[in-house]
Design a protein around this motif. Sequence first.
Motif, PDB file in Angstrom:
ATOM      1  N   ALA A 113       6.234  27.925 -17.917  1.00  0.00           N
ATOM      2  CA  ALA A 113       5.450  26.743 -17.605  1.00  0.00           C
ATOM      3  C   ALA A 113       6.385  25.690 -17.016  1.00  0.00           C
ATOM      4  CB  ALA A 113       4.754  26.215 -18.851  1.00  0.00           C
ATOM      5  N   ALA A 114       6.289  25.483 -15.716  1.00  0.00           N
ATOM      6  CA  ALA A 114       7.169  24.528 -15.050  1.00  0.00           C
ATOM      7  C   ALA A 114       6.722  23.087 -15.268  1.00  0.00           C
ATOM      8  CB  ALA A 114       7.242  24.842 -13.556  1.00  0.00           C
ATOM      9  N   ASP A 115       5.445  22.891 -15.514  1.00  0.00           N
ATOM     10  CA  ASP A 115       4.922  21.551 -15.725  1.00  0.00           C
ATOM     11  C   ASP A 115       3.658  21.649 -16.555  1.00  0.00           C
ATOM     12  OD1 ASP A 115       3.830  18.995 -15.651  1.00  0.00           O
ATOM     13  OD2 ASP A 115       4.141  18.715 -13.499  1.00  0.00           O
ATOM     14  N   ASP A 116       3.721  21.174 -17.795  1.00  0.00           N
ATOM     15  CA  ASP A 116       2.535  21.198 -18.658  1.00  0.00           C
ATOM     16  C   ASP A 116       2.083  19.783 -18.980  1.00  0.00           C
ATOM     17  OD1 ASP A 116       4.108  21.917 -21.911  1.00  0.00           O
ATOM     18  OD2 ASP A 116       4.431  20.348 -20.414  1.00  0.00           O
ATOM     19  N   SER A 117       2.447  18.849 -18.118  1.00  0.00           N
ATOM     20  CA  SER A 117       2.180  17.441 -18.398  1.00  0.00           C
ATOM     21  C   SER A 117       0.699  17.092 -18.422  1.00  0.00           C
ATOM     22  CB  SER A 117       2.891  16.562 -17.369  1.00  0.00           C
ATOM     23  OG  SER A 117       2.394  16.826 -16.065  1.00  0.00           O
ATOM     24  N   GLY A 118      -0.140  17.950 -17.857  1.00  0.00           N
ATOM     25  CA  GLY A 118      -1.568  17.662 -17.814  1.00  0.00           C
ATOM     26  C   GLY A 118      -2.338  18.129 -19.039  1.00  0.00           C
ATOM     27  N   LEU A 119      -1.709  18.904 -19.906  1.00  0.00           N
ATOM     28  CA  LEU A 119      -2.402  19.345 -21.112  1.00  0.00           C
ATOM     29  C   LEU A 119      -2.724  18.121 -21.965  1.00  0.00           C
ATOM     30  CD1 LEU A 119      -0.364  22.519 -22.081  1.00  0.00           C
ATOM     31  CD2 LEU A 119      -2.552  22.390 -20.881  1.00  0.00           C
ATOM     32  N   PRO A 120      -3.984  17.955 -22.373  1.00  0.00           N
ATOM     33  CA  PRO A 120      -4.385  16.702 -23.035  1.00  0.00           C
ATOM     34  C   PRO A 120      -3.796  16.508 -24.422  1.00  0.00           C
ATOM     35  CG  PRO A 120      -6.238  18.230 -22.888  1.00  0.00           C
ATOM     36  CD  PRO A 120      -5.140  18.830 -22.110  1.00  0.00           C
ATOM     37  N   ASN A 121      -3.555  17.568 -25.144  1.00  0.00           N
ATOM     38  CA  ASN A 121      -2.978  17.437 -26.494  1.00  0.00           C
ATOM     39  C   ASN A 121      -2.504  18.813 -26.948  1.00  0.00           C
ATOM     40  OD1 ASN A 121      -5.367  18.837 -27.674  1.00  0.00           O
ATOM     41  ND2 ASN A 121      -6.410  16.951 -27.051  1.00  0.00           N
ATOM     42  N   ASP A 122      -1.970  18.876 -28.164  1.00  0.00           N
ATOM     43  CA  ASP A 122      -1.362  20.128 -28.614  1.00  0.00           C
ATOM     44  C   ASP A 122      -2.377  21.181 -29.033  1.00  0.00           C
ATOM     45  OD1 ASP A 122      -0.271  18.848 -31.887  1.00  0.00           O
ATOM     46  OD2 ASP A 122      -2.256  19.092 -30.983  1.00  0.00           O
ATOM     47  N   ARG A 123      -3.654  20.899 -28.891  1.00  0.00           N
ATOM     48  CA  ARG A 123      -4.643  21.952 -29.142  1.00  0.00           C
ATOM     49  C   ARG A 123      -4.714  22.919 -27.951  1.00  0.00           C
ATOM     50  NH1 ARG A 123      -9.422  20.846 -28.928  1.00  0.00           N
ATOM     51  NH2 ARG A 123      -9.391  18.753 -28.011  1.00  0.00           N
ATOM     52  N   PHE A 124      -4.179  22.477 -26.831  1.00  0.00           N
ATOM     53  CA  PHE A 124      -4.218  23.278 -25.620  1.00  0.00           C
ATOM     54  C   PHE A 124      -2.866  23.964 -25.412  1.00  0.00           C
ATOM     55  CE2 PHE A 124      -8.130  21.979 -23.352  1.00  0.00           C
ATOM     56  CZ  PHE A 124      -8.548  20.977 -24.199  1.00  0.00           C
ATOM     57  N   PHE A 125      -2.933  25.245 -25.073  1.00  0.00           N
ATOM     58  CA  PHE A 125      -1.712  25.997 -24.833  1.00  0.00           C
ATOM     59  C   PHE A 125      -2.016  27.082 -23.819  1.00  0.00           C
ATOM     60  CE2 PHE A 125       2.524  27.004 -25.844  1.00  0.00           C
ATOM     61  CZ  PHE A 125       2.660  28.373 -25.885  1.00  0.00           C
ATOM     62  N   ALA A 126      -1.071  27.405 -22.969  1.00  0.00           N
ATOM     63  CA  ALA A 126      -1.283  28.460 -21.980  1.00  0.00           C
ATOM     64  C   ALA A 126      -0.057  29.345 -21.910  1.00  0.00           C
ATOM     65  CB  ALA A 126      -1.589  27.867 -20.612  1.00  0.00           C
ATOM     66  N   VAL A 127      -0.287  30.611 -21.617  1.00  0.00           N
ATOM     67  CA  VAL A 127       0.802  31.583 -21.509  1.00  0.00           C
ATOM     68  C   VAL A 127       0.616  32.425 -20.264  1.00  0.00           C
ATOM     69  CG1 VAL A 127       1.236  31.683 -23.987  1.00  0.00           C
ATOM     70  CG2 VAL A 127      -0.422  33.259 -22.962  1.00  0.00           C
ATOM     71  N   ARG A 128       1.720  32.988 -19.822  1.00  0.00           N
ATOM     72  CA  ARG A 128       1.696  33.919 -18.684  1.00  0.00           C
ATOM     73  C   ARG A 128       2.850  34.905 -18.906  1.00  0.00           C
ATOM     74  NH1 ARG A 128       2.784  32.714 -12.269  1.00  0.00           N
ATOM     75  NH2 ARG A 128       1.409  34.351 -11.434  1.00  0.00           N
ATOM     76  N   PRO A 129       2.757  35.743 -19.896  1.00  0.00           N
ATOM     77  CA  PRO A 129       3.897  36.523 -20.396  1.00  0.00           C
ATOM     78  C   PRO A 129       4.540  37.463 -19.388  1.00  0.00           C
ATOM     79  CG  PRO A 129       1.830  37.304 -21.335  1.00  0.00           C
ATOM     80  CD  PRO A 129       1.521  36.035 -20.628  1.00  0.00           C
ATOM     81  N   GLU A 130       3.779  37.992 -18.449  1.00  0.00           N
ATOM     82  CA  GLU A 130       4.361  38.940 -17.505  1.00  0.00           C
ATOM     83  C   GLU A 130       4.356  38.403 -16.084  1.00  0.00           C
ATOM     84  OE1 GLU A 130       2.293  42.610 -18.069  1.00  0.00           O
ATOM     85  OE2 GLU A 130       3.060  42.881 -20.113  1.00  0.00           O
ATOM     86  N   GLY A 131       4.094  37.122 -15.941  1.00  0.00           N
ATOM     87  CA  GLY A 131       4.139  36.508 -14.617  1.00  0.00           C
ATOM     88  C   GLY A 131       2.944  36.817 -13.752  1.00  0.00           C
ATOM     89  N   SER A 132       1.893  37.334 -14.362  1.00  0.00           N
ATOM     90  CA  SER A 132       0.679  37.610 -13.594  1.00  0.00           C
ATOM     91  C   SER A 132      -0.511  36.941 -14.280  1.00  0.00           C
ATOM     92  CB  SER A 132       0.468  39.108 -13.442  1.00  0.00           C
ATOM     93  OG  SER A 132      -0.716  39.376 -12.736  1.00  0.00           O
ATOM     94  N   VAL A 133      -1.191  37.678 -15.154  1.00  0.00           N
ATOM     95  CA  VAL A 133      -2.350  37.143 -15.872  1.00  0.00           C
ATOM     96  C   VAL A 133      -1.933  35.973 -16.757  1.00  0.00           C
ATOM     97  CG1 VAL A 133      -4.060  37.682 -17.644  1.00  0.00           C
ATOM     98  CG2 VAL A 133      -3.569  39.333 -15.822  1.00  0.00           C
ATOM     99  N   SER A 134      -2.802  34.975 -16.813  1.00  0.00           N
ATOM    100  CA  SER A 134      -2.549  33.836 -17.690  1.00  0.00           C
ATOM    101  C   SER A 134      -3.740  33.633 -18.616  1.00  0.00           C
ATOM    102  CB  SER A 134      -2.315  32.571 -16.867  1.00  0.00           C
ATOM    103  OG  SER A 134      -2.170  31.430 -17.705  1.00  0.00           O
ATOM    104  N   THR A 135      -3.448  33.129 -19.801  1.00  0.00           N
ATOM    105  CA  THR A 135      -4.488  32.808 -20.764  1.00  0.00           C
ATOM    106  C   THR A 135      -4.346  31.355 -21.184  1.00  0.00           C
ATOM    107  OG1 THR A 135      -4.441  35.085 -21.617  1.00  0.00           O
ATOM    108  CG2 THR A 135      -5.560  33.422 -22.958  1.00  0.00           C
ATOM    109  N   LEU A 136      -5.428  30.615 -21.095  1.00  0.00           N
ATOM    110  CA  LEU A 136      -5.474  29.249 -21.601  1.00  0.00           C
ATOM    111  C   LEU A 136      -6.127  29.300 -22.972  1.00  0.00           C
ATOM    112  CD1 LEU A 136      -5.128  26.166 -21.110  1.00  0.00           C
ATOM    113  CD2 LEU A 136      -7.443  26.175 -20.139  1.00  0.00           C
ATOM    114  N   LYS A 137      -5.460  28.750 -23.949  1.00  0.00           N
ATOM    115  CA  LYS A 137      -5.941  28.821 -25.329  1.00  0.00           C
ATOM    116  C   LYS A 137      -6.262  27.420 -25.831  1.00  0.00           C
ATOM    117  CE  LYS A 137      -2.821  32.741 -25.967  1.00  0.00           C
ATOM    118  NZ  LYS A 137      -1.966  33.488 -26.905  1.00  0.00           N
ATOM    119  N   ILE A 138      -7.395  27.278 -26.438  1.00  0.00           N
ATOM    120  CA  ILE A 138      -7.801  25.990 -26.983  1.00  0.00           C
ATOM    121  C   ILE A 138      -8.132  26.177 -28.456  1.00  0.00           C
ATOM    122  CG2 ILE A 138      -9.280  23.966 -26.719  1.00  0.00           C
ATOM    123  CD1 ILE A 138     -10.021  24.991 -23.927  1.00  0.00           C
ATOM    124  N   GLN A 139      -7.420  25.458 -29.302  1.00  0.00           N
ATOM    125  CA  GLN A 139      -7.653  25.541 -30.742  1.00  0.00           C
ATOM    126  C   GLN A 139      -8.580  24.411 -31.181  1.00  0.00           C
ATOM    127  OE1 GLN A 139      -3.546  25.178 -32.034  1.00  0.00           O
ATOM    128  NE2 GLN A 139      -3.400  27.382 -32.351  1.00  0.00           N
TER     129      GLN A 139
END
Lengths: 116, 111
Positions: A54-80
């Motif tokens: 993640a080169a820039d995660d400054s737009g995530l509104p709070n720590d309930r939001f998280f995103a991953v891209r483990p293999e550099g292709s598919v990404s998952t946005l996770k909201i708790q």
Amino acid sequence: GAGVSQTPSNKVTEKGKYVELRCDPISGHTALYWYRQSLGQGPEFLIYFQGTGAADDSGLPNDRFFAVRPEGSVSTLKIQRTERGDSAVYLCASSPNPTLLGDTQYFGPGTRLTVL
Amino acid sequence: SQQGEEDPQALSIQEGENATMNCSYKTSINNLQWYRQNSGRGLVHLILIRSNEREKHSGRLRVTLDTSKKSSSLLITASRAADTASYFCVNSGGSNYKLTFGKGTLLTVNP
């Protein structure tokens, strides 16, 4: 060729639940972006990946939001612990090389998240 | 803010007429892009104009850029019902990747 795809297209959940939104970028695109769009507004930047990191995660509104891209292709946005205010369309985009000026971003159809 | 502001907020025209949308911004630009969003095709990049360019054409689209006035315009000629969409101008500013969208112009082309 195949464009950016996002699943699910619609997601309805209850307040407090956990959700995952998936993005499949265009093959070979190193950069991936997540945006959020509320009704009547333009998309709002959330996070940018260059490869796996993640080169820039400054737009995530709070720590309930998280995103991953483990293999550099598919990404998952996770909201708790989802809240009603999280309801929006979540857009994913990819681009070949963002270090080039004017690199076009290609957007997916979005996932419409509704938190009841 | 790198956000562009589109004007008007809404525009309704008849098929065959020309549509002009304007964009103003406050910061410097590397390039300015126009995107279109409709329910059928989602958010699609239309055209990019660089800071050293003044005018650019693509099919029925014409974009102008006035860096001294910090403004851009998008002209769609001979509009079609399929042009009905929201149009956004995006000023990349100092960022090559972070797109900052305004609220857009909602264009309705009536058949």
